[in-house]
Design a protein around this motif. Structure first.
Motif, short mmCIF file in Angstrom:
data_model
loop_
_atom_site.label_atom_id
_atom_site.label_comp_id
_atom_site.label_asym_id
_atom_site.label_seq_id
_atom_site.Cartn_x
_atom_site.Cartn_y
_atom_site.Cartn_z
N TYR A 116 0.83 -1.19 0.00
CA TYR A 116 0.00 0.00 0.00
C TYR A 116 0.87 1.25 0.00
CZ TYR A 116 -4.04 -2.84 1.53
OH TYR A 116 -5.06 -3.76 1.62
N GLN A 166 0.54 5.33 1.31
CA GLN A 166 -0.28 6.25 2.08
C GLN A 166 0.28 7.65 1.98
OE1 GLN A 166 -0.43 5.66 6.39
NE2 GLN A 166 -2.53 6.41 6.47
N GLY A 218 -2.48 12.22 5.81
CA GLY A 218 -3.88 12.51 6.07
C GLY A 218 -4.87 11.69 5.28
N GLU A 219 -4.39 10.66 4.62
CA GLU A 219 -5.30 9.83 3.83
C GLU A 219 -5.14 8.36 4.20
OE1 GLU A 219 -5.12 12.77 -0.08
OE2 GLU A 219 -5.03 10.59 -0.32
N GLY A 220 -6.08 7.55 3.74
CA GLY A 220 -5.99 6.14 3.98
C GLY A 220 -5.04 5.47 3.00
N PRO A 221 -4.62 4.25 3.30
CA PRO A 221 -3.72 3.52 2.38
C PRO A 221 -4.43 3.17 1.08
CG PRO A 221 -3.79 2.50 4.56
CD PRO A 221 -4.91 3.47 4.50
N LEU A 233 -4.21 0.63 -2.18
CA LEU A 233 -3.60 -0.62 -2.61
C LEU A 233 -2.82 -0.42 -3.91
CD1 LEU A 233 -3.36 -3.70 -2.12
CD2 LEU A 233 -5.33 -3.96 -3.65
N PHE A 270 3.61 0.78 2.76
CA PHE A 270 3.42 -0.26 3.76
C PHE A 270 3.26 -1.61 3.08
CE2 PHE A 270 2.93 2.07 7.65
CZ PHE A 270 2.38 3.30 7.29
N PHE A 301 0.56 -5.32 9.40
CA PHE A 301 1.25 -4.29 8.64
C PHE A 301 2.70 -4.15 9.06
CE2 PHE A 301 -1.68 -1.91 5.95
CZ PHE A 301 -2.90 -2.43 6.35
N GLY A 302 3.55 -3.84 8.08
CA GLY A 302 4.90 -3.41 8.39
C GLY A 302 4.88 -1.99 8.91
N LYS A 303 6.04 -1.50 9.34
CA LYS A 303 6.10 -0.16 9.94
C LYS A 303 6.23 0.94 8.91
CE LYS A 303 7.58 -1.53 14.51
NZ LYS A 303 8.54 -1.33 15.63
#
Lengths: 117, 112
Positions: B35, B37, B40-43, B45, B88, B102-104
């Protein structure tokens, strides 16, 4: 493509009040939705799994009485942060799994920035 | 609980350069997802991988599902300024759970 909508995109509330966040699947049905929390500069942490028509499953350490989840229909799940405190300030993101497509990837909403003053 | 090790944590590159990032896990996954990101937004794909050894491209992006099922990499070729963001990886394990781990994240900065 599959679209997940969150509302509101941001909210500021006073400590002690409750805030409701909506997550909608706009063009598909979602039997399962997920709620994540993301602190600044950190990864997404799963809070709970929301199943349509049944109780949500919470991850270890997440208080179910504080973070109320309702998945009343195949297109809507809500997360209510009750008696919010400043430490609840975070970015809350939902995701939804398309009921039709089996193991399809999860689609994420645009997130809700919660600030508790 | 399960953890994904994502590296590098951050990258600073010049426009036009290629980028590579990877994720490893101590346990087996049956799905790997990548993903992006923006603040301020969502991930969003980028690529989904379902089979060990699978190599999939999406424009300038290429990702592979490791044969051991414990790793995946993402390559971005000929980077452009709009590639800036946090990437991510995420994995779904074999137990049939819908949960993603999720990874960091890898923060990418592209200098024009």
């Amino acid at each position: 493509g599959a679209v997940v909508s969150q509302h509101p995109s941001w909210v500021i509330c006073k400590s002690g009040t409750s805030v409701k966040i909506e997550c909608r699947s706009l063009d598909f049905q979602a039997t399962t939705m997920f709620w994540y929390r993301q602190f600044p500069k950190q990864s997404l942490m799963l809070m709970a799994t929301s199943n349509e028509g049944s109780k949500a499953t919470y991850e270890q350490g997440v208080e179910k009485d504080k973070f109320l989840i309702n998945h009343a229909s195949l297109t809507l799940s809500t997360l209510t942060v009750t008696s919010a405190h400043p430490e609840d300030s975070s970015f809350y993101i939902c995701s939804a799994r398309d009921k039709k497509t089996g193991i399809s990837p999860l689609h994420f909403g645009n997130g809700t920035r919660l600030t508790v003053t | 609980g399960q953890q994904l090790n994502q590296s590098p944590q951050s990258m600073f590159i010049q426009e036009g350069e290629d980028v590579s990032m990877n994720c490893t896990s101590s346990s087996i996954f049956n799905t790997w997802l990548w993903y992006k990101q923006d603040p301020g937004e969502g991930p969003v794909l980028l690529i989904a991988l379902y089979k060990a050894g699978e190599l999939t491209s999406n424009g300038r992006l290429t990702a592979q599902f490791g044969i051991t099922r414990k790793d995946s990499f993402l390559n971005i070729s000929a980077s452009i300024p709009s590639d800036v963001g946090i990437y991510f990886c995420a994995g779904r394990n074999q137990g049939g759970s819908e949960k993603l781990v999720f990874g960091k994240g890898t923060k990418l900065t592209v200098n024009p």
